[in-house]
Design a protein around this motif. Sequence first.
Motif, PDB file in Angstrom:
ATOM      1  N   HIS A 192      -1.490 -10.967  -2.743  1.00 27.66           N
ATOM      2  CA  HIS A 192      -2.367  -9.915  -3.259  1.00 27.66           C
ATOM      3  C   HIS A 192      -1.804  -8.530  -2.933  1.00 27.66           C
ATOM      4  N   VAL A 193      -1.748  -7.656  -3.956  1.00 30.87           N
ATOM      5  CA  VAL A 193      -1.266  -6.286  -3.788  1.00 30.87           C
ATOM      6  C   VAL A 193      -2.432  -5.302  -3.875  1.00 30.87           C
ATOM      7  N   MET A 208       6.744   0.663  -2.949  1.00 32.30           N
ATOM      8  CA  MET A 208       6.857   1.583  -4.090  1.00 32.30           C
ATOM      9  C   MET A 208       5.568   2.362  -4.355  1.00 32.30           C
ATOM     10  N   PHE A 209       4.533   2.128  -3.548  1.00 30.39           N
ATOM     11  CA  PHE A 209       3.272   2.854  -3.733  1.00 30.39           C
ATOM     12  C   PHE A 209       3.508   4.345  -3.798  1.00 30.39           C
ATOM     13  N   GLU A 210       2.812   4.974  -4.710  1.00 26.77           N
ATOM     14  CA  GLU A 210       2.792   6.434  -4.807  1.00 26.77           C
ATOM     15  C   GLU A 210       1.347   6.869  -4.601  1.00 26.77           C
ATOM     16  N   GLU A 211       1.151   8.037  -4.006  1.00 26.61           N
ATOM     17  CA  GLU A 211      -0.182   8.586  -3.874  1.00 26.61           C
ATOM     18  C   GLU A 211      -0.342   9.673  -4.926  1.00 26.61           C
ATOM     19  N   ALA A 212      -1.589   9.978  -5.256  1.00 30.72           N
ATOM     20  CA  ALA A 212      -1.873  11.012  -6.267  1.00 30.72           C
ATOM     21  C   ALA A 212      -1.297  12.301  -5.840  1.00 30.72           C
ATOM     22  N   ALA A 259       5.121  -8.682  -3.232  1.00 35.72           N
ATOM     23  CA  ALA A 259       4.042  -7.810  -2.773  1.00 35.72           C
ATOM     24  C   ALA A 259       4.572  -6.718  -1.848  1.00 35.72           C
ATOM     25  N   GLN A 260       5.428  -7.066  -0.901  1.00 36.11           N
ATOM     26  CA  GLN A 260       5.950  -6.069   0.038  1.00 36.11           C
ATOM     27  C   GLN A 260       6.791  -5.024  -0.677  1.00 36.11           C
ATOM     28  N   LYS A 293      -7.027   5.724   0.371  1.00 37.91           N
ATOM     29  CA  LYS A 293      -6.656   6.521  -0.800  1.00 37.91           C
ATOM     30  C   LYS A 293      -6.254   5.602  -1.947  1.00 37.91           C
ATOM     31  N   HIS A 294      -6.336   6.155  -3.147  1.00 36.65           N
ATOM     32  CA  HIS A 294      -5.814   5.430  -4.306  1.00 36.65           C
ATOM     33  C   HIS A 294      -4.294   5.404  -4.211  1.00 36.65           C
ATOM     34  N   HIS A 295      -3.719   4.307  -4.655  1.00 33.64           N
ATOM     35  CA  HIS A 295      -2.267   4.204  -4.746  1.00 33.64           C
ATOM     36  C   HIS A 295      -1.907   3.842  -6.178  1.00 33.64           C
ATOM     37  N   TYR A 296      -0.694   4.182  -6.558  1.00 31.92           N
ATOM     38  CA  TYR A 296      -0.208   3.927  -7.906  1.00 31.92           C
ATOM     39  C   TYR A 296       1.049   3.061  -7.852  1.00 31.92           C
ATOM     40  N   LEU A 297       1.180   2.228  -8.865  1.00 26.50           N
ATOM     41  CA  LEU A 297       2.379   1.418  -9.053  1.00 26.50           C
ATOM     42  C   LEU A 297       2.961   1.705 -10.425  1.00 26.50           C
ATOM     43  N   PRO A 298       4.278   1.698 -10.560  1.00 27.65           N
ATOM     44  CA  PRO A 298       4.864   1.849 -11.894  1.00 27.65           C
ATOM     45  C   PRO A 298       4.459   0.664 -12.776  1.00 27.65           C
ATOM     46  N   ALA A 299       3.954   0.955 -13.956  1.00 23.94           N
ATOM     47  CA  ALA A 299       3.528  -0.114 -14.866  1.00 23.94           C
ATOM     48  C   ALA A 299       4.706  -0.978 -15.304  1.00 23.94           C
TER      49      ALA A 299
END
Length: 82
Positions: free
Chosen positions: A20-21, A78-82, A72-73, A49-55
């Motif tokens: 799970h990611v 690669m998580f990005e924050e807003a 998953a790791q 916080k919200h995190h973003y992943l490249p689609a």
Amino acid sequence: MHDHSNIKEHMTVIGADGVHVGTVDHVEGERIKLTKDDSPATEDGQGAKHHYLPAGLVAGIEGNTVRLSATAQNAVDMFEEA
């Protein structure tokens, strides 16, 4: 490239290893915004916080699950924050 229009709110996101990611909040352009629920509190004690992943990491969609091409790791790295 995968059709990102099939990615919906509250879908589960898992790595290529089945771990799970996160959970989809929504898609913003070429990034998947994950809900705060799976995000740990930061080191300074602030809330999650919200995190973003490249689609582009999406390998496929199976039912209510978004499977990534990265483990998953690797995805968390690669998580990005807003």
